[in-house]
Design a protein around this motif. Structure first.
Motif, PDB file in Angstrom:
ATOM      1  N   GLY A 180      -4.325   8.971   5.705  1.00 22.26           N
ATOM      2  CA  GLY A 180      -4.626   8.419   4.180  1.00 22.26           C
ATOM      3  C   GLY A 180      -3.672   7.154   4.063  1.00 22.26           C
ATOM      4  O   GLY A 180      -4.036   6.404   3.047  1.00 22.26           O
ATOM      5  N   TYR A 181      -2.954   7.043   4.693  1.00 23.36           N
ATOM      6  CA  TYR A 181      -1.680   5.975   4.342  1.00 23.36           C
ATOM      7  C   TYR A 181      -1.811   4.826   5.531  1.00 23.36           C
ATOM      8  O   TYR A 181      -2.172   4.843   6.632  1.00 23.36           O
ATOM      9  N   THR A 205     -13.270   0.706   2.776  1.00 21.58           N
ATOM     10  CA  THR A 205     -14.418   0.533   3.677  1.00 21.58           C
ATOM     11  C   THR A 205     -14.950  -0.976   3.033  1.00 21.58           C
ATOM     12  O   THR A 205     -15.846  -1.559   3.228  1.00 21.58           O
ATOM     13  N   GLY A 206     -14.249  -1.678   2.158  1.00 24.32           N
ATOM     14  CA  GLY A 206     -14.712  -2.915   1.624  1.00 24.32           C
ATOM     15  C   GLY A 206     -14.038  -3.932   2.282  1.00 24.32           C
ATOM     16  O   GLY A 206     -13.525  -3.857   3.510  1.00 24.32           O
ATOM     17  N   GLU A 207     -14.174  -5.404   1.723  1.00 25.21           N
ATOM     18  CA  GLU A 207     -13.817  -6.436   2.715  1.00 25.21           C
ATOM     19  C   GLU A 207     -12.432  -6.625   2.382  1.00 25.21           C
ATOM     20  O   GLU A 207     -11.691  -7.417   3.483  1.00 25.21           O
ATOM     21  N   VAL A 208     -11.658  -5.939   1.712  1.00 25.42           N
ATOM     22  CA  VAL A 208     -10.326  -6.158   1.560  1.00 25.42           C
ATOM     23  C   VAL A 208      -9.698  -5.583   2.775  1.00 25.42           C
ATOM     24  O   VAL A 208      -8.753  -6.586   3.239  1.00 25.42           O
ATOM     25  N   TRP A 209      -9.963  -4.435   3.350  1.00 30.92           N
ATOM     26  CA  TRP A 209      -9.271  -3.819   4.415  1.00 30.92           C
ATOM     27  C   TRP A 209      -9.547  -4.645   5.785  1.00 30.92           C
ATOM     28  O   TRP A 209      -9.178  -5.230   6.776  1.00 30.92           O
ATOM     29  N   ARG A 210     -11.079  -4.890   5.751  1.00 32.89           N
ATOM     30  CA  ARG A 210     -11.742  -5.540   7.022  1.00 32.89           C
ATOM     31  C   ARG A 210     -11.430  -7.132   7.072  1.00 32.89           C
ATOM     32  O   ARG A 210     -11.128  -7.473   8.026  1.00 32.89           O
ATOM     33  N   VAL A 214       1.218  -3.944  -9.617  1.00 27.69           N
ATOM     34  CA  VAL A 214       1.920  -2.987  -8.495  1.00 27.69           C
ATOM     35  C   VAL A 214       0.598  -2.567  -7.714  1.00 27.69           C
ATOM     36  O   VAL A 214      -0.378  -2.239  -8.096  1.00 27.69           O
ATOM     37  N   ASN A 215       1.069  -2.465  -6.401  1.00 28.94           N
ATOM     38  CA  ASN A 215       0.057  -1.926  -5.228  1.00 28.94           C
ATOM     39  C   ASN A 215      -1.193  -2.808  -5.358  1.00 28.94           C
ATOM     40  O   ASN A 215      -2.230  -2.314  -5.374  1.00 28.94           O
ATOM     41  N   GLU A 216      -1.079  -4.178  -5.494  1.00 28.89           N
ATOM     42  CA  GLU A 216      -2.178  -5.073  -5.995  1.00 28.89           C
ATOM     43  C   GLU A 216      -3.119  -5.301  -5.034  1.00 28.89           C
ATOM     44  O   GLU A 216      -4.351  -5.778  -5.093  1.00 28.89           O
ATOM     45  N   PHE A 242       0.932  -1.188   0.001  1.00 38.54           N
ATOM     46  CA  PHE A 242       0.020   0.003   0.211  1.00 38.54           C
ATOM     47  C   PHE A 242       0.972   1.237   0.198  1.00 38.54           C
ATOM     48  O   PHE A 242       1.076   2.057   0.858  1.00 38.54           O
ATOM     49  N   PRO A 243       1.520   1.459  -0.964  1.00 35.15           N
ATOM     50  CA  PRO A 243       2.544   2.618  -1.200  1.00 35.15           C
ATOM     51  C   PRO A 243       1.795   3.751  -1.251  1.00 35.15           C
ATOM     52  O   PRO A 243       2.388   5.039  -0.773  1.00 35.15           O
TER      53      PRO A 243
END
Length: 316
Positions: free
Chosen positions: A79-80, A40-45, A293-295, A30-31
């Motif tokens: 933001g990071y 807010t999606g399932e990726v972060w949660r 990149v940043n996948e 997550f550069p």
């Protein structure tokens, strides 16, 4: 962590129990600023709760030690994305043969200004230390993890059965993406984090041994060269593509005009060597097109959506 006067709309509050975070490691996946779609999606949660599940399965924590209302393992500040260091330090206290200093060394090396570990009575937990000891014993004697083959099969089935995404509406795309995340992402990422800790056990043992023998430089050669590493497969396949491209005058000629428009030029060619290369490249995109990149960020281009990115790597 510095105080920010202006917050990004996806920012999260820092953990009160585990207050220290770092950009180390997460800056690779997550550069850039985390988008609201990812935050807010399932990726972060899923990553938050997958990390928790991995630590619990590893024996380092009990479920009730984590905040049930707020993220703690990963945070977004200014933001990071940041990773929680305090949690790993507590694990270092509890893990047999480890300590917070070893955790700090893996995260920070010899960087100055790192806040010192602040011990708390609840950090020490003999029951969890014993539980981790059992997991470590299992990890040092296990010869595989049956779930991994099941995951490979399910991932292959998911890719094989993928519909024509270009023919789906935005609503259908969102429904498909969320369905996959909700049904598969959390259990997969939970085992991902568990295996990260399991894999660190033999590496940590070898690191301690080589340091004791006065030859720490031997650690990397000792753990290098193992085959069947899934994460290495795309790089190996890309290397093969690069060797094929370099060996053909026709392909080199097309690459010489630059990456822009290269995918189209390759596909328009009727040269047998170019056609064979395109066939191999399509197989590569089928197998590894989700990479890029940043996948972990959902709105970034992938090799399949933007083939010129992959071709740019091949040209190197």
């Amino acid at each position: 962590m510095s105080t920010l006067d202006e917050q990004w709309l996806a920012d999260t509050p820092p953990s009160k129990r585990f207050p220290i975070y770092t950009r180390s490691n997460i800056s690779e996946v997550f550069p850039d600023v985390v988008t609201p779609l990812a935050a807010t999606g399932e990726v972060w949660r899923g990553a938050e709760h997958g990390w928790r599940n991995g630590l619990i399965r590893f024996g380092a924590f009990d479920k009730d030690e984590f905040d049930s209302e707020h993220d703690e393992m990963i945070g977004i500040f200014g933001g990071y994305g940041y990773l929680n260091v305090s949690v790993s330090r507590v694990m270092g206290v509890r893990m047999p043969g480890s300590n917070p200093d070893l955790v700090d060394q893996s995260y920070f090396g010899s960087q100055p200004g790192v806040p010192p570990y602040d011990p708390r009575p609840e950090d020490v937990n003999p029951e969890l230390t014993a539980r981790m000891g059992e997991v470590i014993t299992w990890a040092m004697t296990a010869d595989g993890l049956p779930e991994l083959e099941e995951y490979r099969t399910r991932a292959a089935d998911l890719r094989r059965d993928r519909p024509d995404l270009g023919a789906l509406t935005n609503e259908q795309l969102a429904e498909r993406a969320l369905g996959i995340q909700e049904s598969l992402f959390l259990p997969w990422v939970s085992d991902h984090f568990f295996l990260i800790y399991v894999a660190s056990i033999p590496v940590g043992g070898l690191a301690a041994l080589t340091a004791e023998l006065g030859v720490p430089e031997l650690l990397t050669p000792l753990i290098s060269g193992f085959g069947d590493v899934d994460s290495a497969a795309p790089s190996l396949a890309m290397w093969d593509l690069g060797r094929v491209a370099r060996s053909s005058d026709a392909i080199r000629h097309l690459f010489a005009d630059g990456v822009k428009g290269l995918d189209s030029r390759l596909r328009q060619s009727t040269d047998p060597e170019v056609e064979a290369f395109v066939e191999q490249f399509d197989e590569f995109l089928y197998e590894f097109g989700s990479r890029g990149v940043n996948e972990w960020e959902m709105n970034t281009p992938t090799w399949q959506t933007h083939p010129h990115i992959a071709l740019g790597h091949v040209s190197q």
